[in-house]
Write an enzyme that holds these catalytic residues in place. Structure first.
Site, PDB file in Angstrom:
ATOM      1  N   ASP A 155       5.408  95.479 -43.564  1.00 15.47           N
ATOM      2  CA  ASP A 155       6.764  94.965 -43.784  1.00 15.47           C
ATOM      3  C   ASP A 155       6.874  93.472 -44.015  1.00 15.47           C
ATOM      4  O   ASP A 155       7.951  92.901 -43.842  1.00 15.47           O
ATOM      5  CB  ASP A 155       7.622  95.338 -42.573  1.00 15.47           C
ATOM      6  CG  ASP A 155       7.041  94.800 -41.269  1.00 15.47           C
ATOM      7  OD1 ASP A 155       6.137  93.943 -41.323  1.00 15.47           O
ATOM      8  OD2 ASP A 155       7.503  95.225 -40.195  1.00 15.47           O
ATOM      9  N   GLU A 174       1.517 102.432 -43.359  1.00 12.10           N
ATOM     10  CA  GLU A 174       2.512 102.225 -42.289  1.00 12.10           C
ATOM     11  C   GLU A 174       3.931 102.329 -42.879  1.00 12.10           C
ATOM     12  O   GLU A 174       4.781 101.451 -42.715  1.00 12.10           O
ATOM     13  CB  GLU A 174       2.311 100.891 -41.562  1.00 12.10           C
ATOM     14  CG  GLU A 174       2.910 100.862 -40.166  1.00 12.10           C
ATOM     15  CD  GLU A 174       2.758  99.531 -39.448  1.00 12.10           C
ATOM     16  OE1 GLU A 174       3.542  98.601 -39.710  1.00 12.10           O
ATOM     17  OE2 GLU A 174       1.835  99.421 -38.620  1.00 12.10           O
ATOM     18  N   GLU A 185      11.951  92.047 -42.114  1.00 16.25           N
ATOM     19  CA  GLU A 185      10.995  93.159 -42.233  1.00 16.25           C
ATOM     20  C   GLU A 185      11.650  94.504 -42.531  1.00 16.25           C
ATOM     21  O   GLU A 185      11.103  95.312 -43.291  1.00 16.25           O
ATOM     22  CB  GLU A 185      10.145  93.248 -40.953  1.00 16.25           C
ATOM     23  CG  GLU A 185       9.158  92.102 -40.775  1.00 16.25           C
ATOM     24  CD  GLU A 185       9.774  90.862 -40.137  1.00 16.25           C
ATOM     25  OE1 GLU A 185      10.992  90.877 -39.815  1.00 16.25           O
ATOM     26  OE2 GLU A 185       9.052  89.864 -39.968  1.00 16.25           O
ATOM     27  N   HIS A 188       7.236  85.648 -31.637  1.00 20.80           N
ATOM     28  CA  HIS A 188       7.224  84.889 -32.893  1.00 20.80           C
ATOM     29  C   HIS A 188       8.306  85.270 -33.898  1.00 20.80           C
ATOM     30  O   HIS A 188       8.435  84.643 -34.934  1.00 20.80           O
ATOM     31  CB  HIS A 188       5.870  85.073 -33.589  1.00 20.80           C
ATOM     32  CG  HIS A 188       5.691  86.447 -34.177  1.00 20.80           C
ATOM     33  ND1 HIS A 188       5.248  87.510 -33.442  1.00 20.80           N
ATOM     34  CD2 HIS A 188       5.916  86.926 -35.422  1.00 20.80           C
ATOM     35  CE1 HIS A 188       5.200  88.586 -34.200  1.00 20.80           C
ATOM     36  NE2 HIS A 188       5.604  88.264 -35.414  1.00 20.80           N
ATOM     37  N   ARG A 200      11.252  85.982 -36.492  1.00 17.10           N
ATOM     38  CA  ARG A 200      12.288  85.129 -37.086  1.00 17.10           C
ATOM     39  C   ARG A 200      13.671  85.391 -36.511  1.00 17.10           C
ATOM     40  O   ARG A 200      14.457  84.477 -36.311  1.00 17.10           O
ATOM     41  CB  ARG A 200      12.324  85.337 -38.605  1.00 17.10           C
ATOM     42  CG  ARG A 200      11.414  84.405 -39.382  1.00 17.10           C
ATOM     43  CD  ARG A 200      11.644  84.580 -40.887  1.00 17.10           C
ATOM     44  NE  ARG A 200      11.119  83.453 -41.641  1.00 17.10           N
ATOM     45  CZ  ARG A 200       9.834  83.272 -41.940  1.00 17.10           C
ATOM     46  NH1 ARG A 200       8.930  84.122 -41.511  1.00 17.10           N
ATOM     47  NH2 ARG A 200       9.460  82.221 -42.651  1.00 17.10           N
ATOM     48  N   HIS A 203       1.708  81.590 -31.318  1.00 14.99           N
ATOM     49  CA  HIS A 203       1.698  81.698 -32.783  1.00 14.99           C
ATOM     50  C   HIS A 203       1.743  80.291 -33.395  1.00 14.99           C
ATOM     51  O   HIS A 203       2.379  79.390 -32.841  1.00 14.99           O
ATOM     52  CB  HIS A 203       2.927  82.511 -33.189  1.00 14.99           C
ATOM     53  CG  HIS A 203       2.970  82.944 -34.624  1.00 14.99           C
ATOM     54  ND1 HIS A 203       3.148  82.065 -35.657  1.00 14.99           N
ATOM     55  CD2 HIS A 203       2.882  84.164 -35.194  1.00 14.99           C
ATOM     56  CE1 HIS A 203       3.159  82.730 -36.807  1.00 14.99           C
ATOM     57  NE2 HIS A 203       2.994  84.015 -36.543  1.00 14.99           N
TER      58      HIS A 203
HETATM   59  C1  UD1 Z   1       4.955  86.738 -40.641  1.00 16.57           C
HETATM   60  C2  UD1 Z   1       5.725  87.977 -41.102  1.00 16.57           C
HETATM   61  C3  UD1 Z   1       6.094  88.831 -39.898  1.00 16.57           C
HETATM   62  C4  UD1 Z   1       4.879  89.124 -39.034  1.00 16.57           C
HETATM   63  C5  UD1 Z   1       4.154  87.837 -38.687  1.00 16.57           C
HETATM   64  C6  UD1 Z   1       2.883  88.164 -37.955  1.00 16.57           C
HETATM   65  C7  UD1 Z   1       7.196  87.683 -43.062  1.00 16.57           C
HETATM   66  C8  UD1 Z   1       8.517  87.278 -43.533  1.00 16.57           C
HETATM   67  N1  UD1 Z   1       6.973  87.561 -41.738  1.00 16.57           N
HETATM   68  O1  UD1 Z   1       5.844  85.964 -39.858  1.00 16.57           O
HETATM   69  O2  UD1 Z   1       6.646  90.058 -40.357  1.00 16.57           O
HETATM   70  O3  UD1 Z   1       5.326  89.744 -37.843  1.00 16.57           O
HETATM   71  O4  UD1 Z   1       3.824  87.134 -39.896  1.00 16.57           O
HETATM   72  O5  UD1 Z   1       2.367  87.087 -37.266  1.00 16.57           O
HETATM   73  O6  UD1 Z   1       6.370  88.087 -43.836  1.00 16.57           O
HETATM   74  N2  UD1 Z   1       1.212  79.265 -39.727  1.00 16.57           N
HETATM   75  C9  UD1 Z   1       0.079  78.489 -39.714  1.00 16.57           C
HETATM   76  N3  UD1 Z   1      -1.143  79.118 -39.788  1.00 16.57           N
HETATM   77  C10 UD1 Z   1      -1.281  80.453 -39.828  1.00 16.57           C
HETATM   78  C11 UD1 Z   1      -0.109  81.245 -39.826  1.00 16.57           C
HETATM   79  C12 UD1 Z   1       1.125  80.630 -39.776  1.00 16.57           C
HETATM   80  O7  UD1 Z   1       0.140  77.282 -39.656  1.00 16.57           O
HETATM   81  O8  UD1 Z   1      -2.409  80.944 -39.888  1.00 16.57           O
HETATM   82  C13 UD1 Z   1       2.543  78.587 -39.652  1.00 16.57           C
HETATM   83  C14 UD1 Z   1       2.918  77.927 -40.987  1.00 16.57           C
HETATM   84  O9  UD1 Z   1       3.610  76.741 -40.717  1.00 16.57           O
HETATM   85  C15 UD1 Z   1       3.876  78.958 -41.603  1.00 16.57           C
HETATM   86  C16 UD1 Z   1       4.573  79.470 -40.362  1.00 16.57           C
HETATM   87  O10 UD1 Z   1       3.546  79.554 -39.374  1.00 16.57           O
HETATM   88  O11 UD1 Z   1       4.743  78.377 -42.557  1.00 16.57           O
HETATM   89  C17 UD1 Z   1       5.270  80.802 -40.493  1.00 16.57           C
HETATM   90  O12 UD1 Z   1       4.450  81.757 -41.132  1.00 16.57           O
HETATM   91  P1  UD1 Z   1       5.154  82.995 -41.919  1.00 16.57           P
HETATM   92  O13 UD1 Z   1       4.091  83.900 -42.433  1.00 16.57           O
HETATM   93  O14 UD1 Z   1       6.133  82.479 -42.866  1.00 16.57           O
HETATM   94  O15 UD1 Z   1       6.004  83.692 -40.781  1.00 16.57           O
HETATM   95  P2  UD1 Z   1       5.558  84.462 -39.475  1.00 16.57           P
HETATM   96  O16 UD1 Z   1       6.543  84.157 -38.409  1.00 16.57           O
HETATM   97  O17 UD1 Z   1       4.126  84.232 -39.213  1.00 16.57           O
HETATM   98  N1  UDP Z   2      -3.068  89.288 -32.207  1.00 16.00           N
HETATM   99  C1  UDP Z   2      -4.237  88.539 -32.190  1.00 16.00           C
HETATM  100  N2  UDP Z   2      -4.227  87.310 -31.610  1.00 16.00           N
HETATM  101  C2  UDP Z   2      -3.121  86.771 -31.045  1.00 16.00           C
HETATM  102  C3  UDP Z   2      -1.926  87.528 -31.093  1.00 16.00           C
HETATM  103  C4  UDP Z   2      -1.926  88.779 -31.694  1.00 16.00           C
HETATM  104  O1  UDP Z   2      -5.274  88.988 -32.672  1.00 16.00           O
HETATM  105  O2  UDP Z   2      -3.200  85.658 -30.525  1.00 16.00           O
HETATM  106  C5  UDP Z   2      -3.084  90.610 -32.845  1.00 16.00           C
HETATM  107  C6  UDP Z   2      -2.504  91.734 -32.028  1.00 16.00           C
HETATM  108  O3  UDP Z   2      -3.453  92.307 -31.154  1.00 16.00           O
HETATM  109  C7  UDP Z   2      -2.054  92.699 -33.111  1.00 16.00           C
HETATM  110  C8  UDP Z   2      -1.586  91.773 -34.200  1.00 16.00           C
HETATM  111  O4  UDP Z   2      -2.262  90.535 -33.975  1.00 16.00           O
HETATM  112  O5  UDP Z   2      -3.135  93.456 -33.613  1.00 16.00           O
HETATM  113  C9  UDP Z   2      -0.100  91.597 -34.133  1.00 16.00           C
HETATM  114  O6  UDP Z   2       0.257  90.511 -34.888  1.00 16.00           O
HETATM  115  P1  UDP Z   2       1.632  89.753 -34.713  1.00 16.00           P
HETATM  116  O7  UDP Z   2       2.145  89.933 -33.342  1.00 16.00           O
HETATM  117  O8  UDP Z   2       1.396  88.369 -35.199  1.00 16.00           O
HETATM  118  O9  UDP Z   2       2.559  90.468 -35.791  1.00 16.00           O
HETATM  119  P2  UDP Z   2       3.459  91.787 -35.771  1.00 16.00           P
HETATM  120  O10 UDP Z   2       2.626  92.931 -35.318  1.00 16.00           O
HETATM  121  O11 UDP Z   2       4.630  91.520 -34.892  1.00 16.00           O
HETATM  122  O12 UDP Z   2       3.894  91.921 -37.192  1.00 16.00           O
END
Ligand code: UD1
Ligand code: UDP
Length: 382
Positions: free
Chosen positions: A98, A120, A134, A210, A212, A243
């Site tokens: 999603d 999924e 999502e 984490h 939004r 996160h």
């Molecule tokens: C995204 C997904 C969410 C998922 C989550 C898993 C969308 C809209 N959201 O949200 O569905 O649950 O990932 O974790 O697709 N960042 C870093 N390094 C990283 C990752 C993130 O610096 O490796 C920071 C960056 O500043 C980035 C921000 O996190 O801009 C947000 O990342 P983004 O993928 O936009 O949103 P998530 O909250 O991670």
């Molecule tokens: N996870 C991880 N390290 C972390 C936090 C989460 O490996 O520090 C793993 C977790 O076990 C799961 C996945 O990341 O497999 C979930 O990711 P996240 O919570 O970022 O996203 P969501 O599932 O809510 O989309």
């Protein structure tokens, strides 16, 4: 014989963890060429998963920027995917779940008239803004896809109610396949704190947050509840891998820095996370993936969200929706910490999300769809 080219497209940590075993399963099939395109919507958190599961990307769009918006993720994915699809000419693109990568990956495949498999599929809240964005990403991908791999029967029923009955398979969730490869009794952590924690005598609470839709007041309330919980339960240790989102980092550190029994640590690698989950007392989270993993490991979960698209573990009794209000979260957490009977009632291993063979079923279904196998695979029954 010409192989069927199946390209898995993913970009965030959870997609990568859940697609890793499938990319490998597809690579084991003789009639399939398994390709992997990462958007790198996440950079560090994605790279960590690639390393743990020993995956190599055939294409990397490298799109992540700090504080990225939903529009920029989508636009950059679409532009990048044009070139990748032209270069590799896949027969099918697989997207997962999603995220914005999921939606843009599917839309791009559609623009190029490439078949789409949605891994999924069929999870729903039917609330447009929760989870945001999502829920809408999932619904839009449903309109675009050709094959649907539903983790549960309930997900299949959601699709049927929307008139989607062709190309639907109940497979279990691939996260259970991943979990089976990472959790080990004798696992040693590289994060030394996790080796030092006294899991037998302290109540280790694993926390993540984490989403939004929780940005702003809900996240303020959640963090405030966690601070209060740590203060009133000296027997607990809160371990919170934060996160990398700057919004989350700022909020978590402002509320929780300097509290002795709260450990704010860097995101964990997937194997460290899964093994910590296997040893902890309970989980408090707004994550989707943790709601699926923790029940399989027999750990109670309090979900820090108003609703969930994963009702199966709630029905099974291992997950409770705590909401995002401070007092409600505290009431449920206190109950689990103070009342052994309430804890025992939730702490039993159930596996509503799969048996660890989801990837084999998905690969079979793809082979069947492309005429490489005579029998349609049987649906998974929980
Ligand atoms: C995204 C997904 C969410 C998922 C989550 C898993 C969308 C809209 N959201 O949200 O569905 O649950 O990932 O974790 O697709 N960042 C870093 N390094 C990283 C990752 C993130 O610096 O490796 C920071 C960056 O500043 C980035 C921000 O996190 O801009 C947000 O990342 P983004 O993928 O936009 O949103 P998530 O909250 O991670
Ligand atoms: N996870 C991880 N390290 C972390 C936090 C989460 O490996 O520090 C793993 C977790 O076990 C799961 C996945 O990341 O497999 C979930 O990711 P996240 O919570 O970022 O996203 P969501 O599932 O809510 O989309």
């Amino acid at each position: 014989m010409k192989k069927i080219k199946v390209m898995s497209v993913f970009g965030t940590r959870p997609e990568a963890i859940k697609m890793a075993p499938l990319v490998k399963e597809l690579a084991r099939r003789e009639g399939i060429e398994s390709l992997c395109c990462v958007t790198a919507q996440h950079r560090e958190m994605l790279d960590s998963v690639m390393q743990v599961f020993d995956l190599r990307a055939d294409a990397d769009l490298d799109i992540m920027t700090p504080r990225q918006t939903l529009s920029t993720i989508t636009c950059k994915c679409l532009t990048g995917m044009d070139e990748v699809i032209d270069r590799f000419a896949p027969d099918m693109i697989l997207v997962h779940g999603d995220t914005s990568t999921t939606f843009a990956g599917a839309l791009s495949a559609f623009y190029h008239k490439v078949k789409i498999g949605h891994v999924e599929a069929g999870l729903r809240t039917y609330d447009k803004y929760s989870p945001y964005p999502e829920e809408m990403n999932r619904q839009l991908v449903t309109r675009l896809a050709d094959l649907y791999f539903c983790p549960t029967e309930n997900n299949r029923a959601n699709l049927a109610r929307e008139g989607v009955t062709e190309g639907v398979f109940v497979t279990g969730n691939t996260v259970i396949d991943a979990l089976k490869t990472t959790v080990r009794k004798d696992y040693r952590f590289t994060t030394e704190l996790l080796n030092e924690l006294d899991y037998a005598n302290r109540k280790v609470i694993l926390v993540t947050c984490h989403r939004r839709e929780n940005y702003g007041q809900p996240m303020e309330d959640i963090m405030s509840a966690l601070a209060e919980l740590a203060g009133t339960h000296p027997e607990a240790e809160l371990v919170y891998p934060v996160h990398l989102s700057p919004v989350v980092q700022e909020c978590a550190h402002r509320h929780l820095d300097g509290i002795g029994n709260v450990h704010l640590i860097a995101p964990l690698s997937a194997d460290e996370m899964h093994n910590l989950m296997a040893r902890c007392y309970m989980v408090m989270t707004d994550s989707g993936g943790l709601q699926e993993e923790a029940p399989a490991l027999g750990k109670p979960v309090l979900v820090l969200r108003r609703e969930t698209e994963r009702p199966e573990a709630v029905a099974a009794g291992t997950v409770k929706l705590a909401g995002v209000e401070r007092d409600a979260i505290l009431a449920l957490a206190n109950e689990l910490l103070n009342d052994p009977a309430a804890y025992a009632a939730m702490a039993h291993a159930v596996n509503p999300y799969g048996d660890g063979h989801a990837c084999a079923r998905i690969a079979d279904a793809i082979e069947w769809y492309f005429g490489l196998r005579a029998e349609r695979p049987e649906d998974h029954r929980a």
